[in-house]
Design a protein around this motif. Structure first.
Motif, short mmCIF file in Angstrom:
data_model
loop_
_atom_site.label_atom_id
_atom_site.label_comp_id
_atom_site.label_asym_id
_atom_site.label_seq_id
_atom_site.Cartn_x
_atom_site.Cartn_y
_atom_site.Cartn_z
N ALA A 118 0.09 4.32 -2.61
CA ALA A 118 -0.44 5.65 -1.84
C ALA A 118 0.60 6.67 -2.20
O ALA A 118 0.32 8.01 -2.42
N HIS A 146 0.83 -0.99 -0.20
CA HIS A 146 0.23 -0.53 -0.07
C HIS A 146 0.61 1.36 -0.33
O HIS A 146 0.33 2.03 -0.83
N PRO A 163 1.49 8.88 -8.11
CA PRO A 163 -0.15 8.56 -8.54
C PRO A 163 -0.90 7.74 -9.94
O PRO A 163 -1.20 8.36 -10.50
N ALA A 181 -3.09 -1.59 -11.53
CA ALA A 181 -4.59 -0.65 -11.56
C ALA A 181 -5.20 -2.12 -12.50
O ALA A 181 -5.01 -3.28 -12.79
N PRO A 207 -1.47 4.20 -10.38
CA PRO A 207 -2.34 3.76 -10.44
C PRO A 207 -4.30 5.32 -10.19
O PRO A 207 -4.84 4.75 -10.76
N ARG A 208 -3.99 6.50 -9.62
CA ARG A 208 -5.02 6.65 -9.08
C ARG A 208 -5.38 7.94 -10.07
O ARG A 208 -6.70 7.93 -10.55
N LEU A 209 -4.45 7.62 -11.29
CA LEU A 209 -4.36 8.80 -12.64
C LEU A 209 -5.81 7.58 -13.50
O LEU A 209 -5.99 7.46 -14.28
N GLN A 218 -7.06 5.20 -12.90
CA GLN A 218 -7.78 3.50 -12.47
C GLN A 218 -9.09 4.04 -12.95
O GLN A 218 -10.42 3.30 -13.35
#
Length: 254
Positions: free
Chosen positions: A78, A74, A81, A115, A83-85, A87
């Motif tokens: 965390a 994690h 960026p 992701a 995975p967040r971008l 997904q």
């Protein structure tokens, strides 16, 4: 790196953690010693330290990891960026084409999923962020290998355990290098049941604002429903749209 900067005990502890996998979730000291090459005393100290810190548990004979180990993975998810971008785009892509879509990066001889948006299960194993597959016979792996200088890609393949996972698997280093050249020229990779029977997939590179390949994106499908030869026609336009949408958002490391 200077030798004095290398913390051997930390390296050994990480070796012990990496010895556990889906096939061997519970291991004895002897098994850990054989898998890692560490002597029994060192393996025992590492395991008992992990137990003391809450990263493993011991039933008197076998050791197994605890969910606390997920904190290590994690921390990466965390901190980056990517995975967040990616997904939200994966979710949209998966819904659009009605198939599972994934993104991964190259780590050693494997790809690591960062992701995933799953519509249906097309592999015998469940894939999720953190899952690993051999790069040399996966569509995203071929894309990521093709992005490397050929000498570097060859060195990775020579360290890989090239073996026939199915009757269709390319197992020779030269054969995979030839395929990577083709992938580089056409800009995408298609895998036809090389990784697992019944699975075909198509992948493209995710390129950042400076033209550097930051990750790979793929769509996987059942070979009985979608022949590999039809995948570029069916899915490449959608993959290209996601590729173009993400490019200005992916910033290279400073």
């Amino acid at each position: 790196m200077k030798q004095t900067d290398f913390v051997g005990s930390l390296a050994k502890g990480l070796q012990v953690i990496e010895a556990f996998d889906a096939a061997t979730p519970k291991l004895t000291i002897t098994h850990i010693s054989e898998t890692t090459g560490l002597d029994r005393a060192t393996a025992r100290r590492c395991l008992l330290t992990l137990v003391e810190l809450g990263y493993a548990r011991h039933d008197g004979k076998h050791f197994e990891l605890t969910p606390k180990v997920l904190r290590l993975g994690h921390a990466y998810l965390a901190a980056t960026p990517l995975p967040r971008l990616i997904q939200p785009h994966l979710d949209t892509l998966s819904e659009e084409v009605g198939q599972s879509a994934s993104a991964s990066v190259l780590e050693g001889t494997d790809i690591v999923y960062i992701a995933r948006a799953a519509q249906k299960r097309v592999m015998s194993i469940s894939l999720m962020p953190g899952s690993r597959l051999p790069a040399w016979c996966a569509s995203m792996g071929r894309v990521l290998l093709a992005a490397l200088p050929e000498a570097e890609a060859r060195a990775i393949l020579e360290r890989s355990q090239l073996r026939a996972l199915t009757p269709f698997t390319r197992t020779g280093v030269d054969a995979v290098i030839d395929e990577c050249r083709r992938v580089r020229e056409q800009g995408y990779a298609v895998i036809d049941q090389e990784l697992e029977l019944g699975l075909c997939s198509i992948a493209v590179p995710l390129v950042d604002a400076r033209g550097r390949v930051a990750a790979a994106l793929n769509i996987g499908a059942s070979a009985s429903q979608i022949p590999a030869a039809q995948m570029p026609e069916l899915y490449l336009p959608a993959l290209r749209r996601v590729q173009a949408a993400l490019r200005p958002l992916l910033h290279p490391p400073v």
